[in-house]
Each structure stands twice: as structure tokens, then as C-alpha cells.
Design an enzyme around this catalytic site. Structure first.
Site, PDB file in Angstrom:
ATOM      1  CB  SER A 120      -0.906   0.024   1.241  1.00  8.04           C
ATOM      2  OG  SER A 120      -1.777  -1.069   1.245  1.00  8.04           O
ATOM      3  CG  HIS A 141      -2.305  -0.544  -4.197  1.00  7.49           C
ATOM      4  ND1 HIS A 141      -3.209   0.494  -4.129  1.00  7.49           N
ATOM      5  CD2 HIS A 141      -2.260  -1.084  -2.955  1.00  7.49           C
ATOM      6  CE1 HIS A 141      -3.677   0.576  -2.893  1.00  7.49           C
ATOM      7  NE2 HIS A 141      -3.117  -0.364  -2.162  1.00  7.49           N
ATOM      8  CD  GLU A 153      -3.624   3.447  -6.959  1.00  9.62           C
ATOM      9  OE1 GLU A 153      -3.443   4.675  -7.013  1.00  9.62           O
ATOM     10  OE2 GLU A 153      -3.716   2.826  -5.883  1.00  9.62           O
ATOM     11  CG  ASN A 192      -3.445   3.918  -0.012  1.00  8.95           C
ATOM     12  OD1 ASN A 192      -4.573   3.997   0.434  1.00  8.95           O
ATOM     13  ND2 ASN A 192      -2.876   2.756  -0.266  1.00  8.95           N
TER      14      ASN A 192
END
Length: 298
Positions: A120, A141, A153, A192
Site C-alpha cells: 500500500s 495495487h 494501480e 492512498n
């Protein structure tokens, strides 16, 4: 693209979701984890996911049964990765654990296997050397609840081969993801980079005693129209992941507020196995959390 067999290393919340999503889209899937006991829990979780896919996506039971039949389980890493075209790593968000894993993986994987990390927050360049095949290594991701939040991603490091990058983009699309290629390394990718500051801010407000969980979530939901507040999101993401990220930041920065937040999460959630939706309780109790109750936003 010539990917047929995919190994998923790590059978936790997101690892199980990646495995099932991949199997639903006709790939053979090997799931690797450290013990039979862990894999038994994973099989239970995958059975539950089959019901979720039937409910949320309208899949027939025959389709989810076929997906489950395409999944095999391994505690032997060499056996799990033998013949795999792609390995997706979804193990704990800890640099030392990941480095050790990649060193062991490099010794047993077939030369053509592509390695992808679902990390992450950590950059692929941190582990490229440990993989023994930096040109065939990158990040892939996924967001939690992968069947609904179907983002993927894709982020290489400076040594990633462009053909490998393009192959993984194509793979992501083939399993029903919206592929989101990044042009350079970015801690936290796109999602994120936007989300973590929100979750950090909410946790800081709580730890400082500014407001309680429900008030903070209610504020965000009413003000933005979002279906979840930050603590509802944390329960879905998993409080273990949030703790690991916060604790790493605390160790790196020595910021007193980060240290206090990490201790708060450990004492009140990690040590009590209140890890979010996966354990039935986190900031809220499931399956009927307060934020879904009539009148919550009043």
C-alpha cells in the site's frame, strides 16, 4: 500477454480477494501462506466471497463454484510458484518481512515469473534488488472490496521493463479492473496519497479527544456525501494495515502524535483482535454498523 497461472502470496483480506477475482476471470490461481491453519481460514473467507459475488455482482453459483475449483493452496513456496506466470505478493506491510520473502522467492521461482507487490505504501525500488529480477518486478495495487472498488494501480520502478509493465496493465484489465498506470514511483500511489492523509487526520482528532468516532464520520459523510466516514473506511481497509503504516511513520519520524496514535491503535484494537470488518468489530460492530442505521446522519 501470456499469463495463465497466477500465484497470490498472502491469504489475508486482500490476498483472498485478489485470488478470487483472478479465478473468477478464468485464471488458475495458487494461494500461498505460512501454515495450514492460515490457509483453512482463507478457504472459509473465499467461500464467503463466493456468496458476496453472487449477491453483489449477480454471478451464478456455478460460476463461483468454478472459480473456487481453479484455486489451489500451498504452504510450500517453491511448489506454489512453480509454473506461475505472475506472482502477486500481498503479505504484511513490513519492509523486513517483504525483503525476506523476496529473497526466498527469488531462489525458487521460475526465471520467467513476473513479481508484483500489492504494497500500500512501500516503493517497489525498496525490494527490486531482493527479487533477483528487478526488470520483471513492479507494484500492482488493489483497493479493498476489489469486486466493487475495482481499481488497479500499476507502478514500476526505474528498472522495470516497459514490456513487463504493459503486460501487467493488460492483466489488470483482463480481471475486470480499471487499470491506472503511474508514470513514476509515488509512496501511496494515487488512491492512498489522497486517502491516507484523511485517515491520519481522523485518527489524530480521535486520539486528541477532539470528537468521537461517530461524530467524525458523520461530519465527513454529511459534508461530502461520502457513503463512509474515515473510521468506516478504516474498518474495511483493516486496522492492522492502518497500525502498520502509523507505526512505521512513528518509528521513522519520532513524531509524538504518531507514536501516540500507534499506541492507541495497538492497545484498543490490535491487542483485542478488533481488526475491522474481517473480525466483526473495529471502530464499529458488524454486520450492522451504526453508520448504516436510520438516523445516523441526523
Amino acid at each position: 500477454m501470456n499469463i495463465k497461472t497466477v500465484t497470490v502470496a498472502g491469504s489475508g483480506v486482500l490476498g483472498a480477494q485478489i485470488a478470487f477475482q483472478t479465478a473468477v476471470h478464468q485464471y488458475q490461481v495458487n494461494v500461498y501462506d505460512i501454515s495450514d491453519a492460515v490457509l483453512e481460514k482463507a478457504q472459509t473467507h473465499l467461500q464467503q466471497l463466493a456468496s458476496v459475488y453472487q449477491r453483489d455482482l449477480g454471478l451464478e453459483k456455478a460460476a463461483t463454484d468454478a472459480a473456487l475449483d481453479r484455486i489451489r493452496y500451498f504452504t510450500d513456496l517453491a511448489a506454489a510458484v512453480k509454473g506461475a506466470d505472475l506472482l502477486i505478493e500481498a503479505i504484511p506491510e513490513n519492509p523486513a518481512i517483504k525483503t525476506d520473502f523476496y529473497q526466498k522467492l527469488a531462489a525458487v521461482a521460475d526465471p520467467q515469473t513476473i513479481f508484483a507487490t500489492n504494497s500500500s505504501t512501500l516503493l517497489p525500488s525498496q525490494f527490486a534488488a531482493a527479487t533477483g529480477r528487478p526488470a520483471r518486478f513492479l507494484s500492482l495495487h488493489f483497493a479493498n472490496e476489489i469486486w466493487k472498488h475495482n481499481t488497479a494501480e500499476i507502478m514500476g520502478h526505474p528498472g522495470t521493463d516497459k514490456a513487463i509493465f504493459d503486460t501487467v496493465v493488460a492483466f489488470a484489465k483482463s480481471i475486470g479492473m480499471v487499470a491506472l498506470p503511474l508514470h513514476k514511483e509515488q509512496p501511496g500511489y494515487i488512491v492512498n496519497s489522497l486517502l491516507v492523509p484523511l485517515l491520519d487526520a481522523a485518527t489524530t482528532l480521535l486520539v486528541r479527544g477532539v470528537a468521537d468516532v461517530e461524530t467524525i464520520d458523520k461530519t465527513w459523510m454529511v459534508a461530502t456525501g461520502a457513503p463512509l466516514g474515515p473510521f468506516g473506511i478504516l474498518d474495511v481497509v483493516g486496522i492492522t494495515t492502518a497500525y502498520n503504516i502509523t507505526n512505521m511513520a512513528a518509528e521513522k519520524t519520532k513524531d509524538p502524535e504518531k507514536i501516540k496514535a500507534a499506541a492507541f491503535l495497538k492497545e484498543n484494537f490490535i491487542d483485542k483482535n478488533k481488526l475491522g470488518t474481517a473480525t466483526g468489530e473495529g471502530f464499529y460492530k458488524y454486520p450492522d454498523p451504526a453508520y448504516r442505521q436510520p438516523g445516523f446522519l441526523k
